[in-house]
Enzyme design. Structure first.
Site, short mmCIF file in Angstrom:
data_model
loop_
_atom_site.label_atom_id
_atom_site.label_comp_id
_atom_site.label_asym_id
_atom_site.label_seq_id
_atom_site.Cartn_x
_atom_site.Cartn_y
_atom_site.Cartn_z
N MET A 193 1.00 -1.21 0.14
CA MET A 193 0.06 0.09 0.07
C MET A 193 0.91 1.17 -0.13
O MET A 193 0.90 1.90 0.77
CB MET A 193 -0.94 -0.04 1.19
CG MET A 193 -1.73 -1.23 1.13
SD MET A 193 -2.72 -1.41 3.00
CE MET A 193 -1.32 -2.15 3.80
N GLN A 242 -11.32 2.66 0.49
CA GLN A 242 -11.11 4.06 0.96
C GLN A 242 -11.84 5.17 0.48
O GLN A 242 -12.51 5.84 1.02
CB GLN A 242 -9.43 4.56 0.84
CG GLN A 242 -8.35 3.69 1.51
CD GLN A 242 -7.01 3.99 1.19
OE1 GLN A 242 -6.89 4.74 0.13
NE2 GLN A 242 -5.93 3.81 2.13
N THR A 250 2.27 1.59 5.98
CA THR A 250 1.92 2.73 5.44
C THR A 250 1.00 3.37 6.39
O THR A 250 0.73 2.96 7.48
CB THR A 250 0.44 2.14 4.51
OG1 THR A 250 -0.76 3.29 4.48
CG2 THR A 250 -0.41 0.86 5.35
N ASN A 251 1.21 4.89 6.32
CA ASN A 251 0.62 5.77 7.33
C ASN A 251 -0.92 5.78 7.48
O ASN A 251 -1.55 5.69 8.46
CB ASN A 251 1.10 7.07 6.99
CG ASN A 251 2.35 7.28 7.43
OD1 ASN A 251 2.81 7.69 8.58
ND2 ASN A 251 3.40 7.22 6.38
N THR A 252 -1.48 6.10 6.15
CA THR A 252 -3.23 6.06 6.34
C THR A 252 -3.71 4.97 6.80
O THR A 252 -4.70 5.22 7.65
CB THR A 252 -3.47 5.95 4.80
OG1 THR A 252 -2.96 7.22 4.24
CG2 THR A 252 -4.76 6.18 4.70
N CYS A 300 3.66 9.80 4.42
CA CYS A 300 3.24 8.97 3.64
C CYS A 300 4.42 8.23 3.17
O CYS A 300 5.38 8.77 2.81
CB CYS A 300 2.34 9.68 2.42
SG CYS A 300 2.00 8.18 1.06
N THR A 301 4.39 6.78 3.18
CA THR A 301 5.51 5.86 2.90
C THR A 301 6.01 6.01 1.70
O THR A 301 7.37 5.79 1.52
CB THR A 301 5.27 4.68 3.41
OG1 THR A 301 4.15 4.12 2.42
CG2 THR A 301 5.05 4.23 5.01
N GLU A 302 5.30 6.83 0.55
CA GLU A 302 6.08 7.11 -0.65
C GLU A 302 6.60 8.34 -0.86
O GLU A 302 7.43 8.54 -1.61
CB GLU A 302 4.68 6.84 -1.87
CG GLU A 302 4.23 5.40 -2.22
CD GLU A 302 3.27 5.00 -1.08
OE1 GLU A 302 3.25 3.59 -0.82
OE2 GLU A 302 2.50 6.03 -0.47
#
Length: 230
Positions: free
Chosen positions: A10, A52, A83-85, A196-198
């Site tokens: 994700m 989501q 993932t943060n979200t 956000c991990t990206e």
């Protein structure tokens, strides 16, 4: 060495960073051919993203909770949600397992406190920036958290989902992020959370004078310490 279970995918681009950084960190500490003991469950992100957008967070929690239970059943000692979200559904997920999760926001708050900062800005998906599950958790730990204005949040969110999660890192998008960071600095932000991990695939420490708190790297560092009981 403890075994870490990762719930990822994700997106898979940032999950690949988790895998790389965990192995590099373990190798640097232990030397030789030592690598990290990792179990990975990579979910189908298209399905998660549809839930989501529909606001069906219970369905997300069920999918991820079952993934967590599967990792526990095959030997994970503790878990990372990469993932943060999706930490929004962590309260639901923990009911599926007995082993602990390392919460990405807690690790980030600790890193910010260790740096001696109290007022930071948060970049991430609109869910992460607007909703209380993440920002509120940071504020409970004594931080003042700024977020961009509405138009900038939409741009940040669009770049995450339409570019970074698709493996695209564009200079034009970097310029947008850096402009937002400058505006947040003008409002008093002492540091920037790449929540956000990206985002760490696009924005790097050399791009701005403000300290960056890359949540992927922070989460990994906490995991390595737990794996080795440091």
């Amino acid at each position: 060495m403890k075994t870490v279970g990762i719930i990822g995918g994700m997106s898979w681009e940032s999950t690949a960073e988790y895998y790389r950084l965990l192995n590099e960190g373990i190798g640097a500490r232990c030397g030789g051919l030592t690598s990290a003991k990792i179990l990975l469950h990579s979910v189908e992100f298209g399905q998660i993203e549809e839930f989501q957008r529909a606001g069906n967070w219970d369905a997300c929690g069920k999918i991820l909770g079952e993934a967590a239970r599967g990792l526990e059943s095959i030997g994970a000692d503790f878990l990372l949600l990469a993932t943060n979200t999706m930490h929004k559904v962590l309260p639901q997920m923990v009911r599926y397992v007995e082993i602990p999760f390392l919460h990405i926001a807690d690790a980030t708050a600790k890193a910010i406190a260790d740096a001696g900062l109290t007022k930071v800005a948060l970049l991430g998906t609109e869910y992460t920036m607007k909703q209380d599950f993440y920002k509120g958790r940071l504020e409970e730990r004594g931080l003042t958290v700024l977020i961009p204005d509405e138009d900038d949040m939409k741009q940040i969110n669009r770049i995450i989902f339409e570019e970074l999660c698709m493996g695209k890192t564009l200079e034009s998008s970097k310029a947008i992020y850096l402009s937002v960071i400058d505006q947040l600095a003008a409002r008093g932000a002492e540091g920037i959370i790449l929540g956000c991990t990206e985002i760490g695939l696009l924005i790097h420490p050399e791009d701005t004078a403000l300290p960056l708190f890359d949540t992927t790297k922070i989460h990994v560092e906490e995991a390595i310490q737990k794996m080795l009981d440091e």
